[in-house]
Write a protein that holds these residues in place. Structure first.
Motif, PDB file in Angstrom:
ATOM      1  N   UNK A 117      34.649   0.731 -17.200  1.00 19.34           N
ATOM      2  CA  UNK A 117      33.333   1.327 -17.380  1.00 19.34           C
ATOM      3  C   UNK A 117      33.001   2.266 -16.222  1.00 19.34           C
ATOM      4  N   UNK A 118      32.022   3.119 -16.476  1.00 15.73           N
ATOM      5  CA  UNK A 118      31.398   3.918 -15.419  1.00 15.73           C
ATOM      6  C   UNK A 118      30.052   3.291 -15.058  1.00 15.73           C
ATOM      7  N   UNK A 119      29.589   3.571 -13.849  1.00 12.74           N
ATOM      8  CA  UNK A 119      28.240   3.158 -13.428  1.00 12.74           C
ATOM      9  C   UNK A 119      27.462   4.415 -13.063  1.00 12.74           C
ATOM     10  N   UNK A 120      26.373   4.649 -13.778  1.00 14.87           N
ATOM     11  CA  UNK A 120      25.455   5.737 -13.448  1.00 14.87           C
ATOM     12  C   UNK A 120      24.398   5.173 -12.508  1.00 14.87           C
ATOM     13  N   UNK A 121      24.288   5.760 -11.323  1.00 16.10           N
ATOM     14  CA  UNK A 121      23.317   5.289 -10.328  1.00 16.10           C
ATOM     15  C   UNK A 121      22.355   6.411  -9.972  1.00 16.10           C
ATOM     16  N   UNK A 122      21.136   6.306 -10.438  1.00 15.83           N
ATOM     17  CA  UNK A 122      20.062   7.248 -10.099  1.00 15.83           C
ATOM     18  C   UNK A 122      19.182   6.511  -9.108  1.00 15.83           C
ATOM     19  N   UNK A 123      19.443   6.726  -7.824  1.00 13.40           N
ATOM     20  CA  UNK A 123      18.834   5.896  -6.801  1.00 13.40           C
ATOM     21  C   UNK A 123      18.849   6.657  -5.479  1.00 13.40           C
ATOM     22  N   UNK A 124      17.735   6.594  -4.741  1.00 16.02           N
ATOM     23  CA  UNK A 124      17.651   7.351  -3.496  1.00 16.02           C
ATOM     24  C   UNK A 124      16.577   6.768  -2.593  1.00 16.02           C
ATOM     25  N   UNK A 125      16.648   7.130  -1.328  1.00 15.31           N
ATOM     26  CA  UNK A 125      15.727   6.619  -0.316  1.00 15.31           C
ATOM     27  C   UNK A 125      14.530   7.547  -0.138  1.00 15.31           C
ATOM     28  N   UNK A 126      13.428   6.947   0.308  1.00 18.30           N
ATOM     29  CA  UNK A 126      12.313   7.737   0.819  1.00 18.30           C
ATOM     30  C   UNK A 126      12.363   7.700   2.342  1.00 18.30           C
ATOM     31  N   UNK A 127      11.687   8.662   2.970  1.00 21.68           N
ATOM     32  CA  UNK A 127      11.496   8.616   4.414  1.00 21.68           C
ATOM     33  C   UNK A 127      10.176   9.298   4.734  1.00 21.68           C
ATOM     34  N   UNK A 128       9.300   8.585   5.422  1.00 21.23           N
ATOM     35  CA  UNK A 128       7.995   9.121   5.816  1.00 21.23           C
ATOM     36  C   UNK A 128       7.209   9.631   4.608  1.00 21.23           C
ATOM     37  N   UNK A 129       7.336   8.920   3.492  1.00 19.91           N
ATOM     38  CA  UNK A 129       6.674   9.234   2.215  1.00 19.91           C
ATOM     39  C   UNK A 129       7.329  10.384   1.459  1.00 19.91           C
ATOM     40  N   UNK A 130       8.361  11.009   2.017  1.00 16.98           N
ATOM     41  CA  UNK A 130       9.083  12.073   1.320  1.00 16.98           C
ATOM     42  C   UNK A 130      10.259  11.479   0.547  1.00 16.98           C
ATOM     43  N   UNK A 131      10.474  12.002  -0.647  1.00 11.98           N
ATOM     44  CA  UNK A 131      11.494  11.468  -1.545  1.00 11.98           C
ATOM     45  C   UNK A 131      12.806  12.229  -1.424  1.00 11.98           C
ATOM     46  N   UNK A 159       0.824  -1.202   0.000  1.00 11.28           N
ATOM     47  CA  UNK A 159       0.000   0.000   0.000  1.00 11.28           C
ATOM     48  C   UNK A 159       0.862   1.257   0.000  1.00 11.28           C
ATOM     49  N   UNK A 160       0.489   2.218  -0.833  1.00 16.82           N
ATOM     50  CA  UNK A 160       1.106   3.540  -0.863  1.00 16.82           C
ATOM     51  C   UNK A 160      -0.006   4.573  -0.734  1.00 16.82           C
ATOM     52  N   UNK A 161       0.078   5.403   0.287  1.00 19.20           N
ATOM     53  CA  UNK A 161      -0.970   6.391   0.511  1.00 19.20           C
ATOM     54  C   UNK A 161      -0.953   7.482  -0.558  1.00 19.20           C
ATOM     55  N   UNK A 162      -2.163   7.943  -0.926  1.00 21.22           N
ATOM     56  CA  UNK A 162      -2.287   9.100  -1.815  1.00 21.22           C
ATOM     57  C   UNK A 162      -1.633  10.281  -1.124  1.00 21.22           C
ATOM     58  N   UNK A 163      -0.716  10.932  -1.833  1.00 23.75           N
ATOM     59  CA  UNK A 163       0.089  11.956  -1.191  1.00 23.75           C
ATOM     60  C   UNK A 163      -0.724  13.173  -0.754  1.00 23.75           C
ATOM     61  N   UNK A 164      -1.860  13.447  -1.388  1.00 19.26           N
ATOM     62  CA  UNK A 164      -2.638  14.623  -1.011  1.00 19.26           C
ATOM     63  C   UNK A 164      -3.311  14.449   0.341  1.00 19.26           C
ATOM     64  N   UNK A 165      -3.926  13.297   0.572  1.00 25.09           N
ATOM     65  CA  UNK A 165      -4.572  13.082   1.877  1.00 25.09           C
ATOM     66  C   UNK A 165      -3.516  12.961   2.970  1.00 25.09           C
ATOM     67  N   UNK A 166      -2.342  12.421   2.624  1.00 25.22           N
ATOM     68  CA  UNK A 166      -1.265  12.362   3.613  1.00 25.22           C
ATOM     69  C   UNK A 166      -0.780  13.768   3.952  1.00 25.22           C
ATOM     70  N   UNK A 167      -0.604  14.600   2.951  1.00 19.37           N
ATOM     71  CA  UNK A 167      -0.140  15.978   3.145  1.00 19.37           C
ATOM     72  C   UNK A 167      -1.074  16.751   4.069  1.00 19.37           C
ATOM     73  N   UNK A 168      -2.366  16.486   3.971  1.00 19.15           N
ATOM     74  CA  UNK A 168      -3.358  17.259   4.715  1.00 19.15           C
ATOM     75  C   UNK A 168      -3.760  16.633   6.043  1.00 19.15           C
ATOM     76  N   UNK A 169      -3.402  15.359   6.266  1.00 20.58           N
ATOM     77  CA  UNK A 169      -3.870  14.691   7.489  1.00 20.58           C
ATOM     78  C   UNK A 169      -2.824  13.835   8.194  1.00 20.58           C
ATOM     79  N   UNK A 170      -1.809  13.361   7.463  1.00 24.04           N
ATOM     80  CA  UNK A 170      -0.851  12.429   8.050  1.00 24.04           C
ATOM     81  C   UNK A 170      -1.368  11.010   8.136  1.00 24.04           C
ATOM     82  N   UNK A 171      -2.605  10.782   7.714  1.00 24.38           N
ATOM     83  CA  UNK A 171      -3.187   9.436   7.770  1.00 24.38           C
ATOM     84  C   UNK A 171      -2.545   8.569   6.694  1.00 24.38           C
ATOM     85  N   UNK A 172      -1.906   7.497   7.120  1.00 22.33           N
ATOM     86  CA  UNK A 172      -1.141   6.645   6.204  1.00 22.33           C
ATOM     87  C   UNK A 172      -1.774   5.262   6.156  1.00 22.33           C
TER      88      UNK A 172
END
Length: 430
Positions: free
Chosen positions: A258-272, A46-59
């Motif tokens: 060779x080179x390695x291109x890494x486009x990769x990052x963590x989320x935290x509390x639904x923030x990217x 499950x991934x919460x809709x970001x708008x309701x999370x932004x306005x309520x924190x309900x996850x």
């Protein structure tokens, strides 16, 4: 959830900002996302809709937020509807929000069970003249699946045809683009977790390693630091794979030279967070790789300086194109004739740098935020130029996340993540 509880003061502020922009006698409704099926009894996480999370924190799934600033009964000016929990659900699915817990997380005093929504909504709609519907109008959206929000909109238009309709999205684009201090702290945490992952793999990468092994190292570090994992599908692209902008197979062996291109990052509390780094498989850049790498780094550094209040996004990208054109001329990839004869709609530099330099980032990796009005302080943007040269078996992109300041250059949330050639080589060869 793995993350530490967010102070509900953030969501209280966010709701106040939204409601201050609503028309008189209007209601706004926000729905959680569905849980999406795979097949049989399997579902996606499950991934919460970001708008309701932004306005309520309900996850949590099956949640509805209703905002009605002019409700006659004060307790109905903010309502959160949550799925009623019981002992059976607790045993099989784990803890769900109680009414008390929902108030603690959101700061909303009036909590009803979801089963009461239709009755309460009908009663409040007799007081209202306008209903704000939450359509997805992001400039990159390409959604084919019908969402829970879509079904609500369809039902609402059928059952309340006499009400005026307004759009929530323009308000959300305006307010979500400018981050509160609590949001910046959450994004900094996401970036700090990303830093730990990147430093971990600098000592891990060597000739013969597989792209998916690098992915696994990153995931290990992210999850052990209270992240759900990747903020977006990770790109671990060695050699010519880096010239596929959205390469996600991550199934090739990395070779020396060779080179390695890494486009990769963590989320935290639904923030990217959103990071790109390019490193040499054997721990040492060749002379040509270093030349191209430093050209990309110079463009990134100069582009970053332009992210100040008042900047227009489209004009900014034109200026970034000029910076890149200059570097490509210096690298011998373009000549003066290429530039003089270029198509204004597809400038010469686009042969080697075909994507944009910056986008909003926040609760979504490509976040909400106004793009046609001047930039404002506390907007957060990526800065991610790249040069892609298939004939030379390399693609190099570098990316940081930066916060626009009231005065001066942006604050780099990733300033502690190694990026200079010498530092990367030193860390890889310890």
């Amino acid at each position: 959830m793995k993350y530490e509880q967010i102070p509900n003061t953030l969501f209280i502020k966010n709701r106040k900002k939204f409601m201050a922009r609503m028309k008189p006698k209007s209601i706004a409704v926000f729905n959680s996302n569905d849980i999406y099926p795979i097949s049989a009894d399997s579902t996606l996480p499950f991934e919460q809709h970001r708008d309701i999370f932004y306005l309520s924190g309900a996850d949590q799934e099956e949640t509805i937020l209703l905002l009605f600033p002019d409700a006659m009964d004060k307790k109905h000016r903010e309502i959160l509807f949550v799925r009623e929990t019981n002992e059976h659900i607790a045993i099989w699915e784990g803890e769900k929000l109680t009414k008390e817990r929902a108030t603690e997380i959101s700061g909303i005093e009036t909590i009803y069970w979801l089963q009461d929504f239709d009755k309460v909504f009908f009663d409040l709609m007799t007081e209202a003249e306008t209903i704000y519907l939450n359509t997805n109008e992001h400039y990159r959206q390409a959604v084919e699946t019908q969402t829970r929000e879509d079904r609500f909109i369809q039902k609402c238009k059928q059952e309340y045809p006499a009400h005026q309709v307004a759009k929530s999205n323009p308000i959300l684009q305006e307010i979500r683009g400018v981050k509160e201090s609590e949001e910046l702290a959450l994004m900094q945490t996401a970036c700090n977790i990303t830093e730990k992952g990147f430093r971990r793999l600098l000592g891990f990468v060597k000739p013969g390693v597989w792209e998916y092994e690098i992915e696994a190292e990153l995931l290990h570090e992210f999850v052990r630091n209270r992240s759900k994992g990747f903020a977006y599908q990770p790109i671990i692209a060695s050699g010519n794979n880096a010239n596929v902008l959205h390469y996600v197979e991550n199934n090739q062996q990395c070779k020396s030279g060779e080179l390695i291109l890494m486009d990769v990052a963590a989320e935290y509390a639904n923030y990217s967070s959103d990071l790109t780094r390019t490193i040499p498989v054997n721990g040492k850049f060749t002379k040509r790789q270093k030349e191209v790498y430093n050209a990309v780094l110079r463009v990134k550094n100069e582009a970053t300086k332009m992210l100040v209040p008042g900047t227009i996004w489209a004009e900014y990208h034109k200026e970034c194109g000029k910076l890149m054109t200059s570097e490509l001329l210096g690298l011998g990839l373009l000549d003066k004739a290429d530039v003089q004869n270029e198509n204004p709609d597809w400038p010469a530099y686009k042969k080697y740098f075909m994507h944009g330099t910056s986008h909003h980032i926040g609760l979504n990796t490509h976040d909400y935020g106004e793009l046609k009005t001047p930039m404002k302080a506390n907007m957060v943007f990526t800065v991610e130029p790249g040069i892609y040269i298939p004939d030379e078996n390399m693609g190099i992109r570098l990316e940081d996340d930066v916060v626009i300041q009231e005065q001066g250059e942006p604050f780099n949330l990733m300033k502690n993540i190694p990026i200079e050639v010498e530092e990367i080589e030193e860390l890889m060869n310890q």
